[in-house]
Design a protein around this motif. Sequence first.
Motif, PDB file in Angstrom:
ATOM      1  N   MET A   1       0.839  -1.179   0.000  1.00 12.14           N
ATOM      2  CA  MET A   1       0.000   0.000   0.000  1.00 12.14           C
ATOM      3  C   MET A   1       0.883   1.240   0.000  1.00 12.14           C
ATOM      4  N   LYS A   2       0.362   2.294  -0.584  1.00 15.22           N
ATOM      5  CA  LYS A   2       1.102   3.550  -0.662  1.00 15.22           C
ATOM      6  C   LYS A   2       0.215   4.703  -0.207  1.00 15.22           C
ATOM      7  N   LYS A   3       0.848   5.679   0.446  1.00 17.76           N
ATOM      8  CA  LYS A   3       0.145   6.913   0.789  1.00 17.76           C
ATOM      9  C   LYS A   3       0.580   7.969  -0.207  1.00 17.76           C
ATOM     10  N   VAL A  64      -4.672   6.711   0.699  1.00 17.29           N
ATOM     11  CA  VAL A  64      -3.901   5.468   0.777  1.00 17.29           C
ATOM     12  C   VAL A  64      -4.545   4.497  -0.202  1.00 17.29           C
ATOM     13  N   PRO A  66      -3.926   0.794  -2.916  1.00 16.69           N
ATOM     14  CA  PRO A  66      -3.091  -0.360  -3.244  1.00 16.69           C
ATOM     15  C   PRO A  66      -2.001   0.064  -4.222  1.00 16.69           C
ATOM     16  N   GLU A  67      -0.878  -0.607  -4.166  1.00 16.92           N
ATOM     17  CA  GLU A  67       0.262  -0.254  -5.015  1.00 16.92           C
ATOM     18  C   GLU A  67      -0.109  -0.243  -6.503  1.00 16.92           C
ATOM     19  N   THR A  99      -2.520  -1.213   7.607  1.00 17.49           N
ATOM     20  CA  THR A  99      -3.757  -0.452   7.719  1.00 17.49           C
ATOM     21  C   THR A  99      -4.732  -1.296   8.523  1.00 17.49           C
ATOM     22  N   GLU A 109      -5.070  -4.281   2.743  1.00 17.68           N
ATOM     23  CA  GLU A 109      -5.797  -3.590   1.667  1.00 17.68           C
ATOM     24  C   GLU A 109      -7.304  -3.653   1.833  1.00 17.68           C
ATOM     25  N   LEU A 112      -8.878  -0.673   3.440  1.00 19.34           N
ATOM     26  CA  LEU A 112      -8.926   0.617   2.761  1.00 19.34           C
ATOM     27  C   LEU A 112     -10.350   0.940   2.390  1.00 19.34           C
TER      28      LEU A 112
END
Length: 112
Positions: A1-3, A64, A66-67, A99, A109, A112
């Motif tokens: 995951m990315k912010k 945030v 998913p990649e 998360t 994920e 999210l």
Amino acid sequence: MKKIEAIIKPFKLEEVKDALAAINIQGMTMLEVKGFGRQKGHTELYRGSEYVVDFIPKIKIEVVVPESMVEQVIKTIEKAAWTGKIGDGKIFVSSIEETMRIRTGERGEIAL
């Protein structure tokens, strides 16, 4: 995951929010912030006196994702926030290790 954090001009908030909703981004955080980059503020005149406004009002959006969605989100924000003038903003991407949804205890994920 990315912010993904985006610093944008305040009047672009609705356009960016709508563009992210269009690609099915369901959650975001928005903060009113002040700062400067190359713009370095500006000088204003008030009652005959000049003063420097060092920090320019901006909006900071955080999402945030998913990649697999990072590039799509970056391009969406870039397109919606662009004016072509100095001070359009910046986008930062950082990793998120975990998360958790507080209500259900879901992690990763799915939270999210």
